[in-house]
Design an enzyme around this catalytic site. Structure first.
Site, short mmCIF file in Angstrom:
data_model
loop_
_atom_site.label_atom_id
_atom_site.label_comp_id
_atom_site.label_asym_id
_atom_site.label_seq_id
_atom_site.Cartn_x
_atom_site.Cartn_y
_atom_site.Cartn_z
N HIS A 100 28.51 30.69 26.89
CA HIS A 100 27.64 29.96 27.82
C HIS A 100 27.27 30.85 29.02
CE1 HIS A 100 29.91 26.19 26.31
NE2 HIS A 100 28.71 26.14 25.80
N LYS B 95 31.04 11.59 23.08
CA LYS B 95 31.55 12.85 22.53
C LYS B 95 33.04 13.04 22.79
CE LYS B 95 28.20 16.38 21.50
NZ LYS B 95 27.90 17.79 21.70
N ARG C 227 23.36 30.37 18.04
CA ARG C 227 24.44 31.24 17.57
C ARG C 227 24.25 31.65 16.11
NH1 ARG C 227 28.86 27.22 19.68
NH2 ARG C 227 27.01 25.99 19.36
N SER D 232 33.12 25.94 22.32
CA SER D 232 34.11 25.21 23.12
C SER D 232 35.15 24.57 22.21
CB SER D 232 33.43 24.12 23.95
OG SER D 232 32.51 24.68 24.84
P1 ADP Z 1 25.98 20.82 23.22
O1 ADP Z 1 26.99 19.73 23.12
O2 ADP Z 1 24.69 20.41 23.87
O3 ADP Z 1 25.76 21.64 21.98
P2 ADP Z 1 27.45 23.04 24.24
O4 ADP Z 1 28.22 23.08 25.50
O5 ADP Z 1 28.24 23.13 22.97
O6 ADP Z 1 26.60 21.76 24.31
O7 ADP Z 1 26.35 24.18 24.24
C1 ADP Z 1 25.33 24.24 25.18
C2 ADP Z 1 24.33 25.29 24.76
O8 ADP Z 1 24.94 26.57 24.77
C3 ADP Z 1 23.77 25.11 23.35
O9 ADP Z 1 22.42 25.52 23.35
C4 ADP Z 1 24.59 26.06 22.51
O10 ADP Z 1 23.90 26.48 21.35
C5 ADP Z 1 24.78 27.19 23.49
N1 ADP Z 1 25.98 27.97 23.20
C6 ADP Z 1 27.25 27.53 23.06
N2 ADP Z 1 28.09 28.54 22.77
C7 ADP Z 1 27.31 29.67 22.71
C8 ADP Z 1 27.58 31.04 22.41
N3 ADP Z 1 28.80 31.46 22.09
N4 ADP Z 1 26.53 31.91 22.45
C9 ADP Z 1 25.29 31.47 22.73
N5 ADP Z 1 24.98 30.19 23.01
C10 ADP Z 1 25.97 29.29 22.99
#
Ligand code: ADP
Length: 163
Positions: free
Chosen positions: A17, A41, A90, A128
């Site tokens: 992130h 969630k 990703r 996460s």
């Molecule tokens: P959500 O529940 O909306 O998917 P996340 O917190 O899991 O929320 O992710 C928020 C954003 O960050 C999403 O667009 C996700 O694809 C991106 N993201 C999460 N982890 C990574 C990573 N390792 N590299 C690039 N983007 C990421």
């Protein structure tokens, strides 16, 4: 002035992130990190805890702001007067969901575009969910999350054990 929203659950914020935050904050004038308050969630961290960690890890950036939200993303984008939504990609598995969401948002919100940044290769595996699993089994998360987040994860896991 180009204002963008980077929305997500951030439960908790990882180096993946943070990488998207750093890179997109160079492209736009102002970046609002929208922290989704979605109890469906069943997050590990409350929205207040997630906001606090994000504020701590983004303290060095003067054009990044952390704002919690609930409801429709497009309504939040309009309220914040943002013209862009930023999401990270990703792997191909992210694509189908993201495509659907961006097209829906495009239909719902005239003028709000979605921009995708592909993950930096070193974080392509990182989520996460994985980080929480490692922490739950007492593993070392220091490669995946900033030190402040690692401490909060350990605290949370200790509190769960005591419960
Ligand atoms: P959500 O529940 O909306 O998917 P996340 O917190 O899991 O929320 O992710 C928020 C954003 O960050 C999403 O667009 C996700 O694809 C991106 N993201 C999460 N982890 C990574 C990573 N390792 N590299 C690039 N983007 C990421």
């Amino acid at each position: 002035m180009l204002k963008a929203i980077y929305p997500g659950s951030f439960d908790p914020v990882t180096f993946g992130h943070l990488d998207i935050m750093k890179r997109s904050s160079k492209i736009v004038d102002r970046l609002i990190v929208g922290v989704l308050n979605n109890n469906a969630k069943m997050p590990l961290f409350s929205v207040a805890e997630r906001v606090k960690m994000l504020k701590e890890v983004s303290a060095g950036f003067d054009n990044i702001e952390i704002v919690p939200f609930d409801g429709l993303l497009i309504d939040f984008a309009k309220k914040m007067e943002a013209e862009l939504i930023i999401r990270g990609l990703r792997a191909i598995t992210d694509f189908e969901y993201e495509l659907q969401m961006s097209q829906t948002n495009h239909k719902l919100g005239s003028g709000v575009e979605t921009m995708f940044l592909t993950t930096s290769i070193e974080y392509s595996y990182l989520s996460s969910t994985t980080v929480k699993e490692i922490a739950a089994f007492g593993g070392d998360t220091s490669q995946f999350v900033p030190e402040a987040v690692k401490r909060e994860l350990e605290k949370k896991m200790r509190a769960k054990e005591a419960y």
